[in-house]
Design a protein around this motif. Structure first.
Motif, PDB file in Angstrom:
ATOM      1  N   VAL A 100      17.307  13.621 -11.670  1.00  0.00           N
ATOM      2  CA  VAL A 100      16.826  14.914 -11.168  1.00  0.00           C
ATOM      3  C   VAL A 100      17.453  16.028 -11.994  1.00  0.00           C
ATOM      4  CG1 VAL A 100      16.659  16.436  -9.169  1.00  0.00           C
ATOM      5  CG2 VAL A 100      16.617  13.953  -8.854  1.00  0.00           C
ATOM      6  N   ARG A 125      16.662  20.257 -12.872  1.00  0.00           N
ATOM      7  CA  ARG A 125      15.835  21.463 -12.780  1.00  0.00           C
ATOM      8  C   ARG A 125      15.499  21.998 -14.165  1.00  0.00           C
ATOM      9  NH1 ARG A 125      18.464  26.419  -9.700  1.00  0.00           N
ATOM     10  NH2 ARG A 125      19.882  26.202 -11.476  1.00  0.00           N
ATOM     11  N   LEU A 151      12.166  18.599  -3.739  1.00  0.00           N
ATOM     12  CA  LEU A 151      12.652  17.239  -3.533  1.00  0.00           C
ATOM     13  C   LEU A 151      11.719  16.425  -2.640  1.00  0.00           C
ATOM     14  CD1 LEU A 151      16.462  17.948  -3.180  1.00  0.00           C
ATOM     15  CD2 LEU A 151      15.325  16.752  -5.063  1.00  0.00           C
ATOM     16  N   ARG A 152      11.144  17.026  -1.623  1.00  0.00           N
ATOM     17  CA  ARG A 152      10.218  16.273  -0.762  1.00  0.00           C
ATOM     18  C   ARG A 152       9.009  15.793  -1.563  1.00  0.00           C
ATOM     19  NH1 ARG A 152       9.578  15.502   4.547  1.00  0.00           N
ATOM     20  NH2 ARG A 152      11.150  17.088   5.065  1.00  0.00           N
ATOM     21  N   THR A 157      19.924   7.135  -3.325  1.00  0.00           N
ATOM     22  CA  THR A 157      20.534   8.194  -4.123  1.00  0.00           C
ATOM     23  C   THR A 157      22.036   8.011  -4.139  1.00  0.00           C
ATOM     24  OG1 THR A 157      20.806  10.577  -4.446  1.00  0.00           O
ATOM     25  CG2 THR A 157      20.571   9.799  -2.165  1.00  0.00           C
ATOM     26  N   LEU A 205      23.298  17.313  -5.073  1.00  0.00           N
ATOM     27  CA  LEU A 205      21.997  16.730  -4.759  1.00  0.00           C
ATOM     28  C   LEU A 205      21.981  16.215  -3.331  1.00  0.00           C
ATOM     29  CD1 LEU A 205      19.154  15.781  -5.483  1.00  0.00           C
ATOM     30  CD2 LEU A 205      20.155  13.693  -6.440  1.00  0.00           C
ATOM     31  N   ASP A 252      21.469  19.056  -0.977  1.00  0.00           N
ATOM     32  CA  ASP A 252      20.069  19.505  -0.944  1.00  0.00           C
ATOM     33  C   ASP A 252      19.201  18.561  -0.125  1.00  0.00           C
ATOM     34  OD1 ASP A 252      20.637  21.708  -2.518  1.00  0.00           O
ATOM     35  OD2 ASP A 252      20.037  20.731  -4.396  1.00  0.00           O
ATOM     36  N   LEU A 253      19.393  17.266  -0.319  1.00  0.00           N
ATOM     37  CA  LEU A 253      18.596  16.283   0.418  1.00  0.00           C
ATOM     38  C   LEU A 253      18.853  16.374   1.921  1.00  0.00           C
ATOM     39  CD1 LEU A 253      19.069  13.245  -1.990  1.00  0.00           C
ATOM     40  CD2 LEU A 253      16.909  14.436  -1.555  1.00  0.00           C
TER      41      LEU A 253
END
Length: 265
Positions: A135, A137, A182-183, A199, A205, A208-209
């Motif tokens: 992942v 950005r 993320l979704r 993960t 991360l 965020d999840l």
């Protein structure tokens, strides 16, 4: 070939929230006992936070909450007990999702399932090859992973533009415009048949999840050490984010090491 004699035996203390005293789980080829405890729900029962997927996080922390040791890597706080669970969790996953910062810090390369767990993976009907999804950005991924056909890049539209035209489109998961959705990214992975999602962080991360309600269960190994101030916790970032309520599903002990699996409400 892994020497199973070097792996510790686990005492099973809690199973599905119920005390399970007197049960031991010795290391075995294909790990049938540990595999059963840690298996993902079957496809027909996979009603998790993301449609068609079951999202599991696996982290290690010291007793005082540090996510890494003196060298800023988790490898300096883990050991044989954590490794035993770590390998089984990977063997039971279709894809491992990791933030680009953690990939660089921990030196990720091609993922492989140990020979002694190939039978467990086959029985679980996981994807033939374990896929790594990075992942990012900004579209920043180490060159050796960009060259690996078993690596996917999860990024935003802006990040994809930075990667250039050489990365095949089938290895690119574009979700979001200037930041990673993320979704949408996890839904895309599930649509590719990669519904058992693991993960391994890092802490930002995972934050965020959790904040977006995208984690179904969280496995945490507690390392019997304290490293003092300076390290992130396993969940890092904005302290104002909503908390996640957890329920203890599984608790294992190998001497002074505890391994817990928490269901996220």
């Amino acid at each position: 070939m892994t020497n199973l004699a070097d792996r510790p035996t686990f005492d099973l203390l809690v199973a599905e929230g119920t005390t399970a005293s007197g049960t031991i789980i010795p290391p075995e080829t294909d790990e049938p006992g540990l595999g059963l405890l840690l298996a993902h729900p079957t496809t027909s029962r996979r009603n998790g936070a993301v449609a068609g997927a079951w999202v599991r996080a696996n982290m290690i922390a010291t007793v005082d909450g540090a996510a890494w040791g003196h060298d800023h890597r988790s490898g300096s706080i883990n050991g044989p007990a954590d490794l035993r669970v770590f390998e089984v969790l990977r063997a039971l996953a279709d894809v491992v999702v990791v933030g680009a910062g953690t990939v660089r810090a921990e030196g990720y390369g091609t993922l492989d399932v140990p020979e002694h767990l190939r039978g467990l993976r086959a029985e679980a009907r996981c994807a033939d090859e374990l896929v790594l999804a990075v992942v990012t950005r900004a579209g920043e991924v180490p060159a050796h992973l960009l060259a690996d056909p078993h690596v996917l890049v999860v990024t935003s539209a802006e990040g994809a533009a930075c990667l250039g035209p050489d990365l095949p489109s089938e290895r690119l998961v574009v979700a979001g415009t200037d930041d990673v959705d993320l979704r949408a990214a996890l839904t895309d992975l599930a649509g590719r048949g990669l519904g058992r999602i693991l993960t391994e962080g890092g802490p930002h991360l995972l934050a965020d999840l959790l904040a977006h309600g995208l984690v179904d269960d969280l496995c945490v190994t507690t390392s019997p050490t304290a490293v003092g101030p300076g390290a992130d916790r396993i969940v890092a970032g904005d302290p104002g984010r909503p908390a996640a309520d957890l329920r203890l599903a599984t608790l294992l002990r190998a001497r002074d090491v505890l391994v817990a699996r928490w269901r996220v409400a």
